[in-house]
Design a protein around this motif. Structure first.
Motif, PDB file in Angstrom:
ATOM      1  N   ILE A  65       0.840  -1.197   0.000  1.00 18.06           N
ATOM      2  CA  ILE A  65       0.000   0.000   0.000  1.00 18.06           C
ATOM      3  C   ILE A  65       0.875   1.247   0.000  1.00 18.06           C
ATOM      4  CG2 ILE A  65      -1.637   1.346   1.378  1.00 18.06           C
ATOM      5  CD1 ILE A  65      -2.939  -1.324   2.170  1.00 18.06           C
ATOM      6  N   ALA A  66       1.930   1.241   0.813  1.00 19.91           N
ATOM      7  CA  ALA A  66       2.854   2.374   0.825  1.00 19.91           C
ATOM      8  C   ALA A  66       3.519   2.558  -0.533  1.00 19.91           C
ATOM      9  CB  ALA A  66       3.911   2.175   1.907  1.00 19.91           C
ATOM     10  N   ALA A  67       3.815   1.450  -1.206  1.00 20.24           N
ATOM     11  CA  ALA A  67       4.526   1.517  -2.486  1.00 20.24           C
ATOM     12  C   ALA A  67       3.612   1.861  -3.653  1.00 20.24           C
ATOM     13  CB  ALA A  67       5.217   0.183  -2.758  1.00 20.24           C
ATOM     14  N   GLU A  68       2.401   1.304  -3.654  1.00 25.73           N
ATOM     15  CA  GLU A  68       1.566   1.348  -4.846  1.00 25.73           C
ATOM     16  C   GLU A  68       0.341   2.249  -4.743  1.00 25.73           C
ATOM     17  OE1 GLU A  68       2.131  -0.801  -7.852  1.00 25.73           O
ATOM     18  OE2 GLU A  68       4.063  -0.527  -6.869  1.00 25.73           O
ATOM     19  N   ASP A  69      -0.177   2.453  -3.525  1.00 24.76           N
ATOM     20  CA  ASP A  69      -1.506   3.076  -3.444  1.00 24.76           C
ATOM     21  C   ASP A  69      -1.755   3.564  -2.016  1.00 24.76           C
ATOM     22  OD1 ASP A  69      -4.133   3.826  -3.801  1.00 24.76           O
ATOM     23  OD2 ASP A  69      -4.885   1.817  -4.228  1.00 24.76           O
ATOM     24  N   ALA A  70      -1.104   4.660  -1.630  1.00 23.37           N
ATOM     25  CA  ALA A  70      -1.150   5.114  -0.237  1.00 23.37           C
ATOM     26  C   ALA A  70      -2.552   5.514   0.210  1.00 23.37           C
ATOM     27  CB  ALA A  70      -0.188   6.284  -0.036  1.00 23.37           C
ATOM     28  N   ARG A  71      -3.440   5.830  -0.722  1.00 23.50           N
ATOM     29  CA  ARG A  71      -4.808   6.225  -0.369  1.00 23.50           C
ATOM     30  C   ARG A  71      -5.788   5.060  -0.540  1.00 23.50           C
ATOM     31  NH1 ARG A  71      -7.396   9.563  -3.053  1.00 23.50           N
ATOM     32  NH2 ARG A  71      -8.498  10.560  -1.332  1.00 23.50           N
ATOM     33  N   PHE A  72      -5.281   3.845  -0.498  1.00 18.55           N
ATOM     34  CA  PHE A  72      -6.105   2.656  -0.721  1.00 18.55           C
ATOM     35  C   PHE A  72      -7.343   2.633   0.167  1.00 18.55           C
ATOM     36  CE2 PHE A  72      -7.054  -1.777   0.557  1.00 18.55           C
ATOM     37  CZ  PHE A  72      -7.473  -2.278  -0.666  1.00 18.55           C
ATOM     38  N   CYS A  73      -7.202   2.983   1.422  1.00 16.91           N
ATOM     39  CA  CYS A  73      -8.332   2.923   2.355  1.00 16.91           C
ATOM     40  C   CYS A  73      -9.304   4.087   2.183  1.00 16.91           C
ATOM     41  CB  CYS A  73      -7.827   2.888   3.797  1.00 16.91           C
ATOM     42  SG  CYS A  73      -7.171   1.277   4.310  1.00 16.91           S
ATOM     43  N   GLN A  74      -8.922   5.110   1.435  1.00 14.18           N
ATOM     44  CA  GLN A  74      -9.778   6.287   1.302  1.00 14.18           C
ATOM     45  C   GLN A  74     -10.561   6.337  -0.010  1.00 14.18           C
ATOM     46  OE1 GLN A  74      -6.382   6.868   2.701  1.00 14.18           O
ATOM     47  NE2 GLN A  74      -7.594   6.475   4.539  1.00 14.18           N
ATOM     48  N   HIS A  75     -10.035   5.744  -1.082  1.00 15.16           N
ATOM     49  CA  HIS A  75     -10.705   5.900  -2.373  1.00 15.16           C
ATOM     50  C   HIS A  75     -11.682   4.760  -2.649  1.00 15.16           C
ATOM     51  CE1 HIS A  75      -8.285   2.744  -4.147  1.00 15.16           C
ATOM     52  NE2 HIS A  75      -7.158   3.381  -3.864  1.00 15.16           N
ATOM     53  N   PHE A  76     -12.442   4.897  -3.737  1.00 15.94           N
ATOM     54  CA  PHE A  76     -13.462   3.920  -4.113  1.00 15.94           C
ATOM     55  C   PHE A  76     -12.993   3.032  -5.260  1.00 15.94           C
ATOM     56  CE2 PHE A  76     -13.980   7.811  -6.459  1.00 15.94           C
ATOM     57  CZ  PHE A  76     -14.214   7.403  -7.763  1.00 15.94           C
ATOM     58  N   GLY A  77     -11.682   2.935  -5.430  1.00 12.30           N
ATOM     59  CA  GLY A  77     -11.129   2.106  -6.496  1.00 12.30           C
ATOM     60  C   GLY A  77     -10.404   2.906  -7.550  1.00 12.30           C
ATOM     61  N   LEU A  78     -10.901   4.104  -7.826  1.00 17.42           N
ATOM     62  CA  LEU A  78     -10.255   5.019  -8.764  1.00 17.42           C
ATOM     63  C   LEU A  78      -9.781   6.231  -7.972  1.00 17.42           C
ATOM     64  CD1 LEU A  78     -12.890   4.922 -11.662  1.00 17.42           C
ATOM     65  CD2 LEU A  78     -10.796   3.570 -11.473  1.00 17.42           C
ATOM     66  N   ASP A  79      -8.484   6.450  -7.944  1.00 14.81           N
ATOM     67  CA  ASP A  79      -7.920   7.583  -7.216  1.00 14.81           C
ATOM     68  C   ASP A  79      -7.798   8.749  -8.189  1.00 14.81           C
ATOM     69  OD1 ASP A  79      -6.488   9.425  -5.763  1.00 14.81           O
ATOM     70  OD2 ASP A  79      -5.154   7.947  -4.856  1.00 14.81           O
ATOM     71  N   LEU A  80      -8.791   9.613  -8.194  1.00 16.31           N
ATOM     72  CA  LEU A  80      -8.841  10.700  -9.172  1.00 16.31           C
ATOM     73  C   LEU A  80      -7.669  11.662  -9.013  1.00 16.31           C
ATOM     74  CD1 LEU A  80     -12.683  11.432  -9.167  1.00 16.31           C
ATOM     75  CD2 LEU A  80     -11.368   9.853 -10.602  1.00 16.31           C
ATOM     76  N   ASP A  81      -7.236  11.883  -7.772  1.00 13.16           N
ATOM     77  CA  ASP A  81      -6.087  12.772  -7.550  1.00 13.16           C
ATOM     78  C   ASP A  81      -4.824  12.188  -8.173  1.00 13.16           C
ATOM     79  OD1 ASP A  81      -7.650  14.575  -6.178  1.00 13.16           O
ATOM     80  OD2 ASP A  81      -7.167  13.751  -4.202  1.00 13.16           O
ATOM     81  N   ALA A  82      -4.614  10.875  -7.984  1.00 13.75           N
ATOM     82  CA  ALA A  82      -3.422  10.233  -8.544  1.00 13.75           C
ATOM     83  C   ALA A  82      -3.469  10.224 -10.069  1.00 13.75           C
ATOM     84  CB  ALA A  82      -3.297   8.805  -8.013  1.00 13.75           C
ATOM     85  N   ILE A  83      -4.661  10.016 -10.633  1.00 11.04           N
ATOM     86  CA  ILE A  83      -4.802  10.029 -12.092  1.00 11.04           C
ATOM     87  C   ILE A  83      -4.472  11.412 -12.641  1.00 11.04           C
ATOM     88  CG2 ILE A  83      -6.457   9.843 -13.985  1.00 11.04           C
ATOM     89  CD1 ILE A  83      -7.901   7.697 -12.319  1.00 11.04           C
TER      90      ILE A  83
END
Length: 221
Positions: A65-83
């Motif tokens: 999660i730290a490496a790939e997707d730090a907001r894993f617990c907050q988003h709904f599958g699509l992290d719009l900020d990261a995109i």
């Protein structure tokens, strides 16, 4: 023409229903094999993989999660900020979340295309709606490519360090997470300076996630 349209719609709905059932079943059913595993099995002649439950993955959830997707617990599958950030900065890795990677790795193929991206987004939303976050991480940790012909964190722990995933140290877990973007070209056991530095950053990120509630969607987060 109307009859043709009705036939197309009827078959489209049937296909959609089958896809939904397959994805929903993934909440409980272990994926038998993935497209990438088939490709690597043909190339390597063998596969190393060994499915383990979430509670047998040791420190790997926090590390990936730290490496790939730090907001894993907050988003709904699509992290719009990261995109958005990925679109603005070509040097960044793509904005794919862990859930998107599960959709791609389990149900689709690796070659990038707009068709795959569209299907991936739809499957991602369905997975998030029907699976728990724990199940998403469990599947990801078991199907992710972690070495040449090696899939999943249990096989990776055995391959790189000769231990079970549950016995990995935080440093070892961080090194496995550090090779995920290019597991066929990087070495977790004898890391390059880049992998070593990346692993140190991941270990720090995992510790931060534990302390600030970034893993609260997972058991013992």
């Amino acid at each position: 023409m109307k009859r043709l349209i009705r036939t197309i719609l009827r078959w489209s709905l049937r296909v959609l229903a089958v896809v939904m059932l397959i994805v929903i079943a993934g909440r409980w059913v272990v994926p038998p094999i993935t497209h990438t595993q088939v490709v690597q099995w043909r190339a390597q002649g063998s596969l190393q993989r060994d499915w383990v439950r979430y509670d047998q993955t040791g420190p790997m959830p926090a590390s990936v999660i730290a490496a790939e997707d730090a907001r894993f617990c907050q988003h709904f599958g699509l992290d719009l900020d990261a995109i958005r950030d990925a679109m603005q900065d070509d040097r960044r890795r793509g904005g794919s979340t862990i859930t998107q990677q599960v959709a791609k790795n389990v149900y689709l193929w690796q070659q990038a295309s707009w068709t795959r991206k569209g299907l991936e987004a739809a499957l991602t939303l369905l997975i998030e709606a029907t699976w728990s976050k724990e199940r998403i991480i469990e599947v990801y940790l078991n199907v992710a490519e972690t070495g040449r012909g090696v899939f999943g964190v249990q096989a990776a722990a055995q391959h790189w360090f000769g231990v079970d995933a549950s016995d990995l140290s935080p440093v070892q877990a961080a090194r496995i997470a550090a090779i995920l973007p290019a597991p066929r070209d990087r070495n977790a056991a004898q890391p390059s300076d880049f992998v070593r530095g990346r692993a140190a950053s991941i270990a720090d990120g995992a510790a931060t996630l534990r302390s600030n509630g970034g893993l609260d969607c997972l058991p013992n987060g």
